[in-house]
Design an enzyme around this catalytic site. Structure first.
Site, PDB file in Angstrom:
ATOM      1  CG  ASP A  31      -2.230 -21.866  12.268  1.00  0.00           C
ATOM      2  OD1 ASP A  31      -2.034 -21.967  11.216  1.00  0.00           O
ATOM      3  OD2 ASP A  31      -2.835 -20.934  12.747  1.00  0.00           O
ATOM      4  CE1 TYR A  32       1.832 -27.302  19.695  1.00  0.00           C
ATOM      5  CE2 TYR A  32       1.862 -29.455  18.412  1.00  0.00           C
ATOM      6  CZ  TYR A  32       2.183 -28.476  19.566  1.00  0.00           C
ATOM      7  OH  TYR A  32       2.913 -29.272  20.707  1.00  0.00           O
ATOM      8  CD  GLU A  33       0.698 -31.214  11.781  1.00  0.00           C
ATOM      9  OE1 GLU A  33       1.084 -31.969  11.647  1.00  0.00           O
ATOM     10  OE2 GLU A  33      -0.388 -30.505  11.348  1.00  0.00           O
ATOM     11  CG  PHE A  34       4.143 -23.153   9.934  1.00  0.00           C
ATOM     12  CD1 PHE A  34       4.244 -23.448   8.290  1.00  0.00           C
ATOM     13  CD2 PHE A  34       4.529 -22.138  10.357  1.00  0.00           C
ATOM     14  CE1 PHE A  34       5.084 -22.489   7.878  1.00  0.00           C
ATOM     15  CE2 PHE A  34       5.431 -21.247   9.709  1.00  0.00           C
ATOM     16  CZ  PHE A  34       5.613 -21.451   8.236  1.00  0.00           C
ATOM     17  CB  SER A  80       2.652   8.272 -12.223  1.00  0.00           C
ATOM     18  OG  SER A  80       1.447   8.780 -11.702  1.00  0.00           O
ATOM     19  CG  LEU A  81      -0.700   3.910 -13.619  1.00  0.00           C
ATOM     20  CD1 LEU A  81      -1.864   3.035 -12.845  1.00  0.00           C
ATOM     21  CD2 LEU A  81      -0.473   3.261 -15.013  1.00  0.00           C
ATOM     22  CD  GLU A 110      -2.968  -5.681 -14.676  1.00  0.00           C
ATOM     23  OE1 GLU A 110      -2.593  -5.017 -13.714  1.00  0.00           O
ATOM     24  OE2 GLU A 110      -2.129  -6.092 -15.499  1.00  0.00           O
ATOM     25  CE  LYS A 112      -4.510   3.958  -9.915  1.00  0.00           C
ATOM     26  NZ  LYS A 112      -4.027   4.231  -8.481  1.00  0.00           N
ATOM     27  CG  ASP A 114      -6.108   3.074  -2.457  1.00  0.00           C
ATOM     28  OD1 ASP A 114      -5.182   3.492  -2.902  1.00  0.00           O
ATOM     29  OD2 ASP A 114      -7.051   3.665  -2.130  1.00  0.00           O
ATOM     30  NE  ARG A 133       5.023   6.072  -7.474  1.00  0.00           N
ATOM     31  CZ  ARG A 133       3.825   6.524  -7.967  1.00  0.00           C
ATOM     32  NH1 ARG A 133       3.380   5.774  -8.899  1.00  0.00           N
ATOM     33  NH2 ARG A 133       3.081   7.613  -7.633  1.00  0.00           N
ATOM     34  CD  GLU A 169      -0.295  -0.217  -4.839  1.00  0.00           C
ATOM     35  OE1 GLU A 169       0.697  -0.124  -5.666  1.00  0.00           O
ATOM     36  OE2 GLU A 169      -0.707   0.998  -4.529  1.00  0.00           O
ATOM     37  CE1 TYR A 221       2.286  -2.333 -10.808  1.00  0.00           C
ATOM     38  CE2 TYR A 221       1.026  -2.658  -8.936  1.00  0.00           C
ATOM     39  CZ  TYR A 221       1.886  -2.087  -9.685  1.00  0.00           C
ATOM     40  OH  TYR A 221       2.335  -0.844  -8.957  1.00  0.00           O
ATOM     41  CE  LYS A 308      -6.259   7.425  -9.009  1.00  0.00           C
ATOM     42  NZ  LYS A 308      -5.429   8.446  -8.332  1.00  0.00           N
ATOM     43  CB  CYS A 402     -20.729  15.423  31.356  1.00  0.00           C
ATOM     44  SG  CYS A 402     -20.570  13.795  31.035  1.00  0.00           S
ATOM     45  CB  CYS A 405     -22.041  12.647  35.393  1.00  0.00           C
ATOM     46  SG  CYS A 405     -20.658  13.749  34.610  1.00  0.00           S
ATOM     47  CB  CYS A 420     -16.757  14.085  31.345  1.00  0.00           C
ATOM     48  SG  CYS A 420     -17.570  13.906  32.986  1.00  0.00           S
ATOM     49  CB  CYS A 426     -18.546  10.432  34.614  1.00  0.00           C
ATOM     50  SG  CYS A 426     -19.230  10.568  32.807  1.00  0.00           S
TER      51      CYS A 426
HETATM   52  P1  AMP Z   1      -1.369   6.944  -8.969  1.00  0.00           P
HETATM   53  O1  AMP Z   1      -0.599   6.832  -7.683  1.00  0.00           O
HETATM   54  O2  AMP Z   1      -2.788   7.442  -8.879  1.00  0.00           O
HETATM   55  O3  AMP Z   1      -0.518   7.786 -10.132  1.00  0.00           O
HETATM   56  O4  AMP Z   1      -1.278   5.521  -9.720  1.00  0.00           O
HETATM   57  C1  AMP Z   1      -0.134   4.945  -9.986  1.00  0.00           C
HETATM   58  C2  AMP Z   1      -0.099   3.921  -9.149  1.00  0.00           C
HETATM   59  O5  AMP Z   1      -0.969   2.786  -8.988  1.00  0.00           O
HETATM   60  C3  AMP Z   1       1.175   2.733  -9.358  1.00  0.00           C
HETATM   61  O6  AMP Z   1       2.287   3.316  -8.833  1.00  0.00           O
HETATM   62  C4  AMP Z   1       0.774   1.611  -8.636  1.00  0.00           C
HETATM   63  O7  AMP Z   1       1.570   1.539  -7.555  1.00  0.00           O
HETATM   64  C5  AMP Z   1      -0.700   1.461  -8.445  1.00  0.00           C
HETATM   65  N1  AMP Z   1      -1.426   0.307  -8.944  1.00  0.00           N
HETATM   66  C6  AMP Z   1      -2.053  -0.274  -8.228  1.00  0.00           C
HETATM   67  N2  AMP Z   1      -2.636  -1.430  -8.832  1.00  0.00           N
HETATM   68  C7  AMP Z   1      -2.058  -1.103 -10.151  1.00  0.00           C
HETATM   69  C8  AMP Z   1      -1.991  -2.193 -11.430  1.00  0.00           C
HETATM   70  N3  AMP Z   1      -2.883  -3.173 -11.490  1.00  0.00           N
HETATM   71  N4  AMP Z   1      -0.937  -1.837 -12.366  1.00  0.00           N
HETATM   72  C9  AMP Z   1      -0.280  -0.647 -12.366  1.00  0.00           C
HETATM   73  N5  AMP Z   1      -0.282   0.199 -11.322  1.00  0.00           N
HETATM   74  C10 AMP Z   1      -1.252  -0.144 -10.343  1.00  0.00           C
HETATM   75 ZN    ZN Z   2     -19.462  12.913  32.876  1.00  0.00          ZN
END
Ligand code: AMP
Ligand code: ZN
Length: 664
Positions: A31-34, A80-81, A110, A112, A114, A133, A169, A221, A308, A402, A405, A420, A426
């Site tokens: 890290d230092y050199e970086f 969305s999915l 894949e 998902k 979060d 998004r 994500e 992804y 899910k 409390c 005390c 308290c 206390c």
């Molecule tokens: P939802 O928000 O429940 O409608 O799910 C859709 C969201 O899942 C997408 O907008 C992505 O941001 C997220 N997501 C996470 N992992 C993946 C993945 N491997 N492929 C596609 N979407 C993904």
């Molecule tokens: Zn107290």
């Protein structure tokens, strides 16, 4: 090598190290050199602004401030999915898919992730913009913030298309999340609820330097665009990886829904071993030609399906409700549970937050309760299983005194928590304040730990942090686990803390709402504890970023006779209660109230030093010219647009010499 080549080669080298460290997880320099190399590049770029590059590795430290994020329309929509929850759902989906496409279908599974979804646009291998998004059609441009995330490449490598979007994500890995929360708790701030909200909140912070401090990651992804020469999702992931993106290795190609279910089951069980949170699995038709045939519904692709995970929930018995008293006197009710296995760990306790929460759930000792891991991390009680409630059950009455005390508790208007008020005596408050005083970010006293502090208080050797300075080796030796050597170290550590600068002493005092940053601001503004002690609420709120809540708390702190006595004792022992003379000598009010823009290259001073000089003299450095700008300090080679703008607005333009002599 000329300067331009030197800059280019440093950028290239730093990029590679960044990639090794953050994507491959395999650093080849320290890290230092970086840091040394990064500083070298920073200096060169500063001295040669004509070679500025918005995608240089130096840009990752952040600094740009965005007041309003620009709304930007996505080149192609972010869908969305659709969700599935069972084998039947997945089989139904497979039937629909097979009706619409010819030939064999294979699937890619894949994880998902979060977090917060993001769309990155690259042109000629450079990051052009990053957009959230939003509603899928348009989102907010958060490029300055996203640039600070090290797993987002600013310059691609290999054989990438001329222009494309890549989606992924932004996540906050669990370890980093817990560390951030530790710091918040230390600073007496409410901890963040879960990594996902913290990640998406981070993208909307105005100060990108703040974002740079957060350990965010970007997991990719999906690539979208025209003429990409990619035929399957799997190939897309591999290509993205080869261009320098972080694409987790867990994606798996399978040929049947049974295989998909196996993948789902495996990750439902093993997800807690991942460094980040996932909330399910995404299954996609692998062949992009088939994906095209399937197309989209109004809301989601027909070629993909999310599965899910259920939030894991268990039921267990609530044995007892106990109450914890924090260093500020805040009371937190805690549910002590019959230990139970949940989401990979054994859960014994859950926070009940406050009296309202208990009342809302009508939760009682002896109840059978449902516990869930909110955001998979902090256990919380969702509900009571009323069918199991014992016949002799009695409603919970919140404590009125409390537990430590016996003082009558108070609850201030508009606040959720009880307090308290026995600030002076206390025990957890007294001990907690001293523990805070000695902590790493405060006085950082070596050789003294939290448990020893508790012992010292219990033995009556100290009553507040100023007493620490009178402790002697002889007094300490008889304590449990102490010996000559450790006692000497303890006393030495306390002695050394007299060197700690004023801003940290101010933080160490433990004034409510005065965390590290606020302490710095106050120290800078007031310069000494005496000035701060005499400040009124009206005066305090004029300080940048100090609100009424903080101002009231500061005034209240110094209104207490006892606190003032403690401060006087600290003074008599030689603790730093003002900004050091050296620092002070360089500080004036000469530029107070002025907003100054600095541009170009300077002869006798670096641009950073010039900015520091302005701040030390009470001025404010601003990055863009507006009607509020007081001066433009113009160096060599400054951009013509700034000059024109300043002239148009009639803003005084000063040369380096003129400006410096102004300060003399
Ligand atoms: P939802 O928000 O429940 O409608 O799910 C859709 C969201 O899942 C997408 O907008 C992505 O941001 C997220 N997501 C996470 N992992 C993946 C993945 N491997 N492929 C596609 N979407 C993904
Ligand atoms: Zn107290």
């Amino acid at each position: 090598m000329n300067t331009k080549q030197k800059i280019e080669s440093l950028r290239e080298e730093l990029r590679q190290h960044n990639y090794n460290y953050y994507i491959l997880d395999d650093a080849t320099i320290s890290d230092y050199e970086f840091d040394i190399k990064l500083k070298e590049l920073q200096a060169l770029e500063e001295a040669n602004p004509e070679f500025f590059d918005a995608n240089s590795p130096t840009q990752r430290v952040g600094g740009a401030v965005t007041k309003n994020f620009k709304t930007t329309v996505h080149d192609s929509r972010m869908y969305s999915l659709d969700n599935s929850y069972s084998k039947e759902d997945l089989l139904d989906w497979e039937t629909r898919v097979k009706k619409m496409v010819d030939g064999e279908v294979s699937y890619i599974c894949e994880l998902k992730y979060d977090g917060a979804s993001i769309s990155l646009t690259y042109e000629n291998g450079k990051l052009l913009r990053a957009v959230t998004r939003g509603d899928g059609v348009q989102g907010d441009e958060v490029t300055a913030n996203v640039k600070t995330i090290h797993t987002v490449p600013l310059q691609l490598k290999g054989d990438y298309p001329e222009r494309f979007d890549i989606r992924g994500e932004i996540v906050l890995p669990i370890e980093g999340f817990l560390k951030m929360n530790e710091e918040r708790v230390e600073n007496d701030e409410e901890p963040y609820k879960n990594p996902r909200n913290t990640a998406s909140g981070s993208l909307k912070l105005q100060d990108s330097a703040e974002v740079a401090k957060r350990p965010l990651e970007c997991l990719l992804y999906s690539i979208v665009g025209n003429n990409l020469n990619i035929t399957s999702q799997f190939e897309g992931l591999e290509k993205a990886r080869s261009w320098g993106f972080k694409v987790p290795q867990e994606a798996k190609l399978v040929s049947s829904i049974d295989d998909v279910l196996e993948y789902v089951e495996y990750w439902d069980e093993h997800r807690y071993n991942l460094p980040y949170e996932i909330d399910g699995v995404v299954v996609k038709v692998n062949n992009l030609y088939q994906q095209d045939e399937l197309g989209f519904t109004a809301k989601a692709p027909r070629w993909a399906m999310a599965y899910k995970f259920k939030a894991e929930q268990v039921s267990t018995r609530l044995n007892e409700i106990t109450y914890q008293v924090g260093r500020t006197g805040a009371i937190t009710p805690v549910a002590n549970l019959e230990p139970v296995q949940l989401a990979g760990t054994i859960v014994k306790r859950a926070s009940l937050h406050n009296a309202d929460q208990i009342e809302k759930l009508d939760i009682r000792e002896g109840d059978e309760v449902f516990v869930e891991k909110g955001g998979e991390i902090i256990p919380k009680i969702i509900a009571v299983d009323l069918s199991m409630r014992p016949v002799n059950s009695v409603p919970t009455t919140y404590i009125s005194k409390c537990p430590e005390c016996d003082t009558e508790l108070v609850r201030l208007e508009g606040e959720a928590k009880h307090y308290c008020p026995n600030y002076k005596a206390c025990p957890p408050q007294v001990i907690g304040r001293i523990q805070h005083y000695i902590s790493r970010k405060a006085m950082d006293i070596d050789g003294l730990g939290g448990e020893t502090v508790a012992l010292l208080v219990k033995e009556g050797l100290i009553h507040n942090y100023s007493d620490l300075y009178e402790l002697t080796v002889e007094q300490v030796i008889p304590l449990e686990r102490m010996a000559q050597k450790s006692a000497e170290n303890l006393v030495k550590g306390i002695e050394l803390s007299k060197q700690i600068p004023f801003e940290r002493v101010l933080f160490a005092l433990g004034i409510r709402y005065v965390g590290e940053t606020v302490a710095k601001k106050l120290a800078k503004h007031y310069k000494s504890i005496d000035a701060l002690m005499f400040a009124s609420i009206l005066d305090l709120v004029t300080v940048d970023e100090i609100g009424e809540r903080i101002a009231e708390s500061v005034v209240e702190f110094f209104n207490s006779e006892e606190n003032r006595q403690i401060v006087e004792r600290l003074r008599s022992f030689g603790v730093q209660l003002e900004i050091s003379a050296e620092k002070l000598a360089n500080q004036t009010d000469k530029l107070k109230g002025l907003s100054i823009v600095v541009s170009g290259v300077f002869e006798t001073i670096s641009r950073n030093d010039l900015k520091k000089l302005i701040e030390d003299n009470g001025g404010k450095v601003s990055s863009s010219i507006s009607s509020k700008t007081s001066y433009l300090v113009a160096g060599d080679k400054m951009g013509p647009s700034k000059l024109i703008k300043a002239e148009n607005l009639g803003i005084s333009i000063l040369t380096e010499k003129a400006f410096l002599s102004k300060l003399k």
